[in-house]
Design an enzyme around this catalytic site. Structure first.
Site, PDB file in Angstrom:
ATOM      1  N   LYS A 124       0.480  -3.367   1.610  1.00  0.00           N
ATOM      2  CA  LYS A 124       1.738  -2.969   0.773  1.00  0.00           C
ATOM      3  C   LYS A 124       3.013  -3.397   1.656  1.00  0.00           C
ATOM      4  CE  LYS A 124       0.311   1.433   0.487  1.00  0.00           C
ATOM      5  NZ  LYS A 124      -0.951   1.115   1.188  1.00  0.00           N
ATOM      6  N   ARG A 153       3.005   9.791  -4.467  1.00  0.00           N
ATOM      7  CA  ARG A 153       2.055   9.898  -3.939  1.00  0.00           C
ATOM      8  C   ARG A 153       0.717  11.068  -4.842  1.00  0.00           C
ATOM      9  NH1 ARG A 153       0.746   7.987   1.332  1.00  0.00           N
ATOM     10  NH2 ARG A 153       2.585   7.325   2.282  1.00  0.00           N
ATOM     11  N   ARG A 160      -5.635  -4.588  12.630  1.00  0.00           N
ATOM     12  CA  ARG A 160      -4.202  -4.182  12.844  1.00  0.00           C
ATOM     13  C   ARG A 160      -4.128  -3.419  14.045  1.00  0.00           C
ATOM     14  NH1 ARG A 160      -1.283  -1.302   7.931  1.00  0.00           N
ATOM     15  NH2 ARG A 160      -2.126   0.617   8.503  1.00  0.00           N
ATOM     16  N   ARG A 177      -9.336   8.241   5.634  1.00  0.00           N
ATOM     17  CA  ARG A 177      -7.856   7.880   5.034  1.00  0.00           C
ATOM     18  C   ARG A 177      -8.155   7.425   3.555  1.00  0.00           C
ATOM     19  NH1 ARG A 177      -5.524   4.259   9.249  1.00  0.00           N
ATOM     20  NH2 ARG A 177      -3.838   4.072   7.797  1.00  0.00           N
ATOM     21  N   ARG A 181      -1.943   1.184  16.879  1.00  0.00           N
ATOM     22  CA  ARG A 181      -1.987   2.554  16.073  1.00  0.00           C
ATOM     23  C   ARG A 181      -3.399   3.318  16.375  1.00  0.00           C
ATOM     24  NH1 ARG A 181       0.748   2.215  10.303  1.00  0.00           N
ATOM     25  NH2 ARG A 181      -0.668   4.124   9.905  1.00  0.00           N
TER      26      ARG A 181
END
Length: 190
Positions: free
Chosen positions: A14, A89, A128, A146, A134
């Protein structure tokens, strides 16, 4: 005005594709995370209200976020359009956003839903995580959770936008350029 909701599970791309859409169509990026941070930094009434919730570890209520979005829309009346990132959301948030946009006579043009296979999402996020550091992108069980939360809580938005003829599934597999080309083809029809 072109108003797009960019949608997809964690790791769907995204952020990358939002930049492409912003640059290609001259849209304003409306990220709720960025909005919250800027309103808090500016010390606005809505920012202070949001901060009071965040300081207690609570979610910022929808009406506060909608108030921030309303403020952003009003201060950008000459915009070609907006790309909504991170909001809505839930179906309730989508209804609140629709009501706000209707008041401004500028409805959602479409919901672009990036569709990516689960294993590819996991691979992208793990990759990533190595680059970004992260923590939530480095643990496969956290990533899977998630994705499951997304499937339970956010995926129902598709059924909200589908009957309105505003849901557009986009194949999110392939190169960044291939995916961007698919998005451009769909958005070009609005």
């Amino acid at each position: 005005m072109l108003n797009l909701v960019l949608f997809g599970p964690p790791g769907a791309g995204k952020g990358t594709q939002a930049e492409f859409l912003i640059n290609s169509f001259g849209l304003n990026h409306l990220s709720t995370g960025d909005l919250l941070r800027s309103e808090i930094a500016a010390g606005t009434e809505l920012g202070l209200e949001a901060k009071s919730y965040m300081d207690k570890g609570e979610l910022v209520p929808d009406e506060v976020v909608i108030g921030m979005i309303k403020s952003k829309l009003e201060s950008n009346k000459d915009a070609k359009g907006f790309i909504f990132d991170g909001f809505p959301r839930t179906v309730e948030q989508a209804k609140a956003l629709d009501k706000l946009l209707k008041e401004n006579d500028t409805p959602i043009s479409g919901m672009l839903s990036l569709e990516v296979e689960k294993q590819e999402l996991i691979n992208r996020l793990l990759s990533r995580g190595k680059v970004s550091g992260r923590a939530d992108d480095q643990d496969q069980s956290v990533i899977e959770n998630r994705i499951n939360v997304y499937n339970k809580k956010t995926l129902p938005l598709i059924e909200y936008y589908k009957p309105q003829g505003k849901h557009f599934g986009i194949n999110g597999m392939g190169t960044i350029e291939e995916i961007a080309g698919r998005l451009k083809e769909v958005v070009g029809k609005f």
